[in-house]
Enzyme design. Sequence first.
Site, PDB file in Angstrom:
ATOM      1  CG  HIS A   6      -6.492   7.154  11.649  1.00 51.18           C
ATOM      2  ND1 HIS A   6      -6.614   5.805  11.436  1.00 51.18           N
ATOM      3  CD2 HIS A   6      -6.008   7.661  10.505  1.00 51.18           C
ATOM      4  CE1 HIS A   6      -6.217   5.509  10.220  1.00 51.18           C
ATOM      5  NE2 HIS A   6      -5.840   6.622   9.631  1.00 51.18           N
ATOM      6  CE  LYS A  36      -8.478  12.445  14.754  1.00 45.95           C
ATOM      7  NZ  LYS A  36      -7.143  11.749  14.874  1.00 45.95           N
ATOM      8  CG  ASP A  44      -6.373  12.160  11.593  1.00 46.70           C
ATOM      9  OD1 ASP A  44      -6.715  10.985  11.388  1.00 46.70           O
ATOM     10  OD2 ASP A  44      -5.588  12.503  12.494  1.00 46.70           O
ATOM     11  CE1 TYR A  82      -3.859   2.160   0.691  1.00 47.95           C
ATOM     12  CE2 TYR A  82      -3.042   2.587   2.902  1.00 47.95           C
ATOM     13  CZ  TYR A  82      -3.959   2.820   1.898  1.00 47.95           C
ATOM     14  OH  TYR A  82      -4.968   3.717   2.119  1.00 47.95           O
ATOM     15  CE1 TYR A 120      -3.929  -3.624   8.781  1.00 48.07           C
ATOM     16  CE2 TYR A 120      -5.045  -1.520   8.565  1.00 48.07           C
ATOM     17  CZ  TYR A 120      -3.905  -2.240   8.846  1.00 48.07           C
ATOM     18  OH  TYR A 120      -2.759  -1.578   9.186  1.00 48.07           O
ATOM     19  CG  HIS A 121      -9.901  -0.326   8.052  1.00 54.85           C
ATOM     20  ND1 HIS A 121     -10.327  -1.099   6.999  1.00 54.85           N
ATOM     21  CD2 HIS A 121      -8.914   0.456   7.592  1.00 54.85           C
ATOM     22  CE1 HIS A 121      -9.628  -0.781   5.923  1.00 54.85           C
ATOM     23  NE2 HIS A 121      -8.767   0.154   6.249  1.00 54.85           N
TER      24      HIS A 121
HETATM   25  C1  SCA Z   1      -3.870 -17.707  -7.656  1.00 56.06           C
HETATM   26  N1  SCA Z   1      -4.470 -18.037  -8.801  1.00 56.06           N
HETATM   27  C2  SCA Z   1      -4.418 -19.361  -8.926  1.00 56.06           C
HETATM   28  C3  SCA Z   1      -3.716 -19.826  -7.778  1.00 56.06           C
HETATM   29  N2  SCA Z   1      -3.392 -18.789  -7.037  1.00 56.06           N
HETATM   30  N3  SCA Z   1      -4.872 -20.175  -9.860  1.00 56.06           N
HETATM   31  C4  SCA Z   1      -4.658 -21.481  -9.689  1.00 56.06           C
HETATM   32  N4  SCA Z   1      -3.979 -22.015  -8.656  1.00 56.06           N
HETATM   33  C5  SCA Z   1      -3.509 -21.234  -7.689  1.00 56.06           C
HETATM   34  N5  SCA Z   1      -2.841 -21.770  -6.688  1.00 56.06           N
HETATM   35  C6  SCA Z   1      -5.070 -17.128  -9.790  1.00 56.06           C
HETATM   36  C7  SCA Z   1      -6.298 -16.448  -9.247  1.00 56.06           C
HETATM   37  O1  SCA Z   1      -7.456 -17.236  -9.399  1.00 56.06           O
HETATM   38  C8  SCA Z   1      -6.321 -15.188 -10.084  1.00 56.06           C
HETATM   39  O2  SCA Z   1      -6.842 -15.463 -11.361  1.00 56.06           O
HETATM   40  C9  SCA Z   1      -4.864 -14.854 -10.260  1.00 56.06           C
HETATM   41  O3  SCA Z   1      -4.156 -16.087 -10.048  1.00 56.06           O
HETATM   42  C10 SCA Z   1      -4.368 -13.806  -9.271  1.00 56.06           C
HETATM   43  O4  SCA Z   1      -4.443 -14.332  -7.962  1.00 56.06           O
HETATM   44  P1  SCA Z   1      -5.313 -13.734  -6.792  1.00 56.06           P
HETATM   45  O5  SCA Z   1      -5.288 -14.713  -5.712  1.00 56.06           O
HETATM   46  O6  SCA Z   1      -6.639 -13.292  -7.273  1.00 56.06           O
HETATM   47  O7  SCA Z   1      -4.392 -12.512  -6.357  1.00 56.06           O
HETATM   48  P2  SCA Z   1      -4.609 -10.990  -6.570  1.00 56.06           P
HETATM   49  O8  SCA Z   1      -4.834 -10.658  -7.982  1.00 56.06           O
HETATM   50  O9  SCA Z   1      -3.468 -10.348  -5.914  1.00 56.06           O
HETATM   51  O10 SCA Z   1      -5.936 -10.682  -5.792  1.00 56.06           O
HETATM   52  C11 SCA Z   1      -6.040 -10.841  -4.397  1.00 56.06           C
HETATM   53  C12 SCA Z   1      -7.397 -10.381  -3.886  1.00 56.06           C
HETATM   54  C13 SCA Z   1      -7.651  -8.963  -4.381  1.00 56.06           C
HETATM   55  C14 SCA Z   1      -8.473 -11.279  -4.447  1.00 56.06           C
HETATM   56  C15 SCA Z   1      -7.415 -10.479  -2.382  1.00 56.06           C
HETATM   57  O11 SCA Z   1      -8.934  -8.491  -3.998  1.00 56.06           O
HETATM   58  C16 SCA Z   1      -6.604  -7.985  -3.908  1.00 56.06           C
HETATM   59  O12 SCA Z   1      -5.567  -7.858  -4.530  1.00 56.06           O
HETATM   60  N6  SCA Z   1      -6.826  -7.266  -2.864  1.00 56.06           N
HETATM   61  C17 SCA Z   1      -5.897  -6.275  -2.383  1.00 56.06           C
HETATM   62  C18 SCA Z   1      -6.565  -5.297  -1.543  1.00 56.06           C
HETATM   63  C19 SCA Z   1      -5.609  -4.264  -0.999  1.00 56.06           C
HETATM   64  O13 SCA Z   1      -4.459  -4.201  -1.390  1.00 56.06           O
HETATM   65  N7  SCA Z   1      -6.043  -3.425  -0.110  1.00 56.06           N
HETATM   66  C20 SCA Z   1      -5.230  -2.422   0.544  1.00 56.06           C
HETATM   67  C21 SCA Z   1      -5.951  -1.922   1.642  1.00 56.06           C
HETATM   68  P3  SCA Z   1      -8.327 -15.004 -11.782  1.00 56.06           P
HETATM   69  O14 SCA Z   1      -8.464 -13.581 -11.439  1.00 56.06           O
HETATM   70  O15 SCA Z   1      -8.382 -15.311 -13.226  1.00 56.06           O
HETATM   71  O16 SCA Z   1      -9.207 -15.871 -10.947  1.00 56.06           O
HETATM   72  S1  SCA Z   1      -4.961  -0.860   2.604  1.00 56.06           S
HETATM   73  C22 SCA Z   1      -5.988  -0.226   3.782  1.00 56.06           C
HETATM   74  O17 SCA Z   1      -7.168  -0.128   3.632  1.00 56.06           O
HETATM   75  C23 SCA Z   1      -5.387   0.121   5.132  1.00 56.06           C
HETATM   76  C24 SCA Z   1      -5.050   1.503   5.302  1.00 56.06           C
HETATM   77  C25 SCA Z   1      -6.147   2.500   5.256  1.00 56.06           C
HETATM   78  O18 SCA Z   1      -6.058   3.361   4.413  1.00 56.06           O
HETATM   79  O19 SCA Z   1      -7.033   2.502   6.107  1.00 56.06           O
HETATM   80  N1  5AD Z   2       1.667   4.731   2.336  1.00 57.35           N
HETATM   81  C1  5AD Z   2       2.008   3.542   2.888  1.00 57.35           C
HETATM   82  N2  5AD Z   2       1.363   2.957   3.885  1.00 57.35           N
HETATM   83  C2  5AD Z   2       0.315   3.599   4.381  1.00 57.35           C
HETATM   84  N3  5AD Z   2      -0.518   3.289   5.372  1.00 57.35           N
HETATM   85  C3  5AD Z   2      -1.422   4.282   5.467  1.00 57.35           C
HETATM   86  N4  5AD Z   2      -1.178   5.233   4.568  1.00 57.35           N
HETATM   87  C4  5AD Z   2      -0.110   4.841   3.864  1.00 57.35           C
HETATM   88  C5  5AD Z   2       0.614   5.397   2.795  1.00 57.35           C
HETATM   89  N5  5AD Z   2       0.259   6.540   2.246  1.00 57.35           N
HETATM   90  C6  5AD Z   2      -0.504   2.041   6.113  1.00 57.35           C
HETATM   91  C7  5AD Z   2       0.097   2.128   7.468  1.00 57.35           C
HETATM   92  C8  5AD Z   2      -1.089   2.296   8.373  1.00 57.35           C
HETATM   93  C9  5AD Z   2      -2.115   1.475   7.699  1.00 57.35           C
HETATM   94  C10 5AD Z   2      -3.506   1.873   8.033  1.00 57.35           C
HETATM   95  O1  5AD Z   2      -1.853   1.620   6.320  1.00 57.35           O
HETATM   96  O2  5AD Z   2       0.697   0.883   7.703  1.00 57.35           O
HETATM   97  O3  5AD Z   2      -0.897   1.819   9.661  1.00 57.35           O
END
Ligand code: SCA
Ligand code: 5AD
Length: 707
Positions: A590, A584, A588, A73, A227-228
Site C-alpha cells: 500500500h 516500505k 506491504d 471480505y 476499487y483499488h
Molecule cells: C441474481 N440472480 C438472479 C437475480 N439476481 N436471477 C434472476 N433474477 C434476479 N433478479 C442469479 C444470478 O444470475 C446468479 O445465478 C445467482 O442469482 C447469484 O447472483 P449473483 O448476482 O451472481 O451474485 P453473486 O453470486 O454474489 O455474484 C456476484 C458477482 C461475483 C458476480 C459480482 O463475481 C462476486 O461475488 N464477486 C465478489 C467479489 C469479492 O467479494 N471481492 C472482494 C474483493 P447464476 O450464477 O446461475 O447466473 S476485496 C478486495 O480486493 C479489497 C481489499 C484488498 O485486498 O485489496
Molecule cells: N479482513 C477484513 N477486511 C479487510 N480489508 C483488508 N483486509 C481485510 C481483512 N483481512 C478491507 C479493508 C481495507 C480494504 C482494502 O479491504 O476495508 O480498507
Amino acid sequence: MNREGDMRGDRDFADESRDAVRHGPSAVPLKALYTASDLEGVSHLGSRPGEAPFVRGPHASMYTQKPWTIRQYAGYADAADSNLAFRTALAEGAQGLSVAFDLPTHRGYDSDDPAAAADVGMAGVAIDSVEDMKRLFRQIPLDRVSVSMTMNGAVLPVLAAFIVAAQESGVRPEALTGTIQNDILKEYMVRNTWIFAPEPSLRIVADVVEYLAERAPRFNAMSVSGYHFQEAGADAVLELALTLSNARTYVDALVTRGMSVERIGERLSFFFGVGTDFFVEIAKLRAARVVWAGIMSELGARGARAQALRMHCQTSGWSLTAQHPQNNIVRTTIEAMAAVFGGTQSLHTNAYDEALALPSADASRLARDTQLIMQHEMGLCDVIDPWAGSYMMESITDDIAGRVRDLMTQIATQGGVVEAIRSGWVQQRIHEAATRTQARIDSGQRVVVGVNRFRSPEADPPSNCLEIDGRQVRARQVRQLAELKTRRDDVLVARALAALADGARDGTGNLLALTIECVRARATIGECTRALEGVWPRYKMPSRFSSGLYGEARMVDAAWRDACNRVSALVTRLGRLPRVLIAKVGQDGHDRGAKTVAAALTDAGFYVSLGALFRSPGEVVDDAIAAKADVVGISSLSGAHLDLVGEVVRTLRVRRPMAAVVVGGIIPDEHARFLKRNGLFAVLGPGAAMESIVSSFVETVELALAS
Ligand code: SCA
Ligand code: 5AD
C-alpha cells in the site's frame, strides 16, 4: 430587490456550476439544479432493467427477486481461526464468503520463508498448502456457499488448492460457485501484489479463465477491479476507464487464444469502490454497465449474460478515519446506499475500526448488520433502479459514460494499458489525483468531519481492537509445513513441479491444470511459485512520485508556509537540504501514503528518496546509507510494524547511528509506546495533516543532530 430581480438571481444560481463549492474534486462537475433539458441527447433513456445497455441493472427483476449478496471480505491469522469466523458469519446472516489472504500468500511465499516472516497472518489468513485450504473450509458446503478469493499474484497455487480441497471433500469443480479476482493488471498499477512481469502474468490469467470455463463453468473467472484505483486516489472516471480498459485487454488476449467473446463475457465480473461522492458514485455504477455493454456488443457478444456487467462493491476504506471511529458507521452506511442504488450484485461494508486495525468481531457484525437492516427493514429492495428518470442521475450517468469512453480512447492510443503501466503513466495519474486530494483536505477545502473540521475532544480508541499474535501463527504454520513435508512423496512433488516449470517455459499445457497436480501431490504455495520463478524471475518495479503539485496547491496557505519556513531554517543550519528516505518494508504494497508524503516533503524543501517496495529491514538500512538519510520515514499499513520497524531501528543504530526513524500508518498506541522506548523517534497516525508531518520531520532532524 424586486421580485423579478429575485427570480433572475435564482435562475443565475441554478445555472451556475457548483464545482467550486463541492466537497471534493469530482470526476464530473455537478450543477445545483437539473431540468428536463439536461436529458437531451441522453441515449440510454427508455431501456428496461435486464436489457441492453443495462443501465437499470443486469437482471429484469433485480432485488425484487433476489437482493444483492452480503459478502464480507475477511481473513486473519490461520485457517482454523478464519474458518470459525466464516462459520459464525454464515450462521448470523452472511450470504457468501470472501477470503482475505495474508501478504506472504499473495506474493507466493510460504510462512517459513524469511522474506515473509513478519507478515504471516497479519493482514489476512495464511495459506501454505491444500491442507490449510481444507482447514479454511471445514464444514462449509462448497457446493452451496459461493466463495470469492481475492488472489492475483499467486492465483495458480491458491486456486489450485481451493479446487483440490473441494474435490477432496467431495465437491467437483463443476459444482463450485464463486469468484477469483485474477486481475493482475491493476496490481502493477496500484495494489502491488504482482510476482512476475506483466507478459507471463497475462498468460497465467488466460490459463485460469480457460480452465474454469471448461471445468468450473459456474465460477466467475475474474473480478476486474476498480476499487483499488479509487482507494489509491483515482476519481470515478479514471476508476472506470482503467477498469474497463483492463477488462478489454483481457478479452482481447482471450480472443487471440481462440475463446469466443460470448463465453469470455459470461466469465467476467467486476468490482468497484464506493466512496463519499454520493450521486456520482451511483451514476458511476450505472455508467459502467452502459459503457461495458457497448464494448461487448461491438466485439460481437450477443447474449445478455455476456453483455451485462455484474459487479461487487466495497465501501471506501480510505474515507474512514481513526478519529471518532463511530462516525465511520455513518459514512459506510451512506456509501452502501450508493452501491445499492447503483445496482450492485454483491456488497462488502467496511468495519468502523478499519483505520485502527483489522475488524474486531463487534465491528464486523455491525458492518454486516448494516446490510441486513438495509435489506430487511428499509424497503430498499422493493423498487428496481429507483433513480431512473431523475434529471440529475440520468444526465451525470451519461456524462460519466462519455468521459470514460474518451479516456479509454486516450489510453488505447498510447499503446494500451500494458504500455501505460510500463511508462508509469497510470501510476503517475493516480498519484497526482491522490496528492491533489490530500492538499484539499489539508487546506480545509474538503471537509472531513472530526479530522480537519468540527473536531471535538477525542474519545479513547475502542478497546476491543483485533490483535494478532503473528509469531504464534507463524510457529503453527512452520510446524504444519514441516509435517506436510514428512508425509508426502517427494519424488511425485518434484516431478509435478518440473512439469509446471516446463509448461511455463514451453508455453504448452494449461498452467492451472499443471499446478493442480503439484498441489494435489502436496507441493506448497511457495514451492509452486519458486518453480515458476525458475522460468520467470520475480519482477521489480521502480517507485516514483511527482513533486510540485502538493506545494502549489497549498502555496497560499499560512500553515503550510510556516512548515516550509521551518525547513528553510533547517537548510540554513545544515548548509544543505535535509535528506529523507521514505521506505516500505516487508510485503506491504500500500504505497498511496508513502508517495503522497514523499511528494509533500519534497515540496516543503527536503531531499527525498523513495525506496522500492518489498524491502527487508536490512535493505531499508542499505537504502538509508546510500541516500545518506538524516531521517528514515517508514510507512506501515500491514500490521507487521513491531517486528519490521523494530529491526530497522536496531540495525540503523549500528550502521548509521546519526539517522532517526519515524513511522506512519496504522500503529496502535501501545505499540507506538513500545517502539519509542526502543529508539523510534515519532509515530504519525492516520489523518495527520501534512504540515504536522513536515514539522515532525524537521524536529526529528534537529533532535538527531543534537544527540
Ligand atoms: C441474481 N440472480 C438472479 C437475480 N439476481 N436471477 C434472476 N433474477 C434476479 N433478479 C442469479 C444470478 O444470475 C446468479 O445465478 C445467482 O442469482 C447469484 O447472483 P449473483 O448476482 O451472481 O451474485 P453473486 O453470486 O454474489 O455474484 C456476484 C458477482 C461475483 C458476480 C459480482 O463475481 C462476486 O461475488 N464477486 C465478489 C467479489 C469479492 O467479494 N471481492 C472482494 C474483493 P447464476 O450464477 O446461475 O447466473 S476485496 C478486495 O480486493 C479489497 C481489499 C484488498 O485486498 O485489496
Ligand atoms: N479482513 C477484513 N477486511 C479487510 N480489508 C483488508 N483486509 C481485510 C481483512 N483481512 C478491507 C479493508 C481495507 C480494504 C482494502 O479491504 O476495508 O480498507
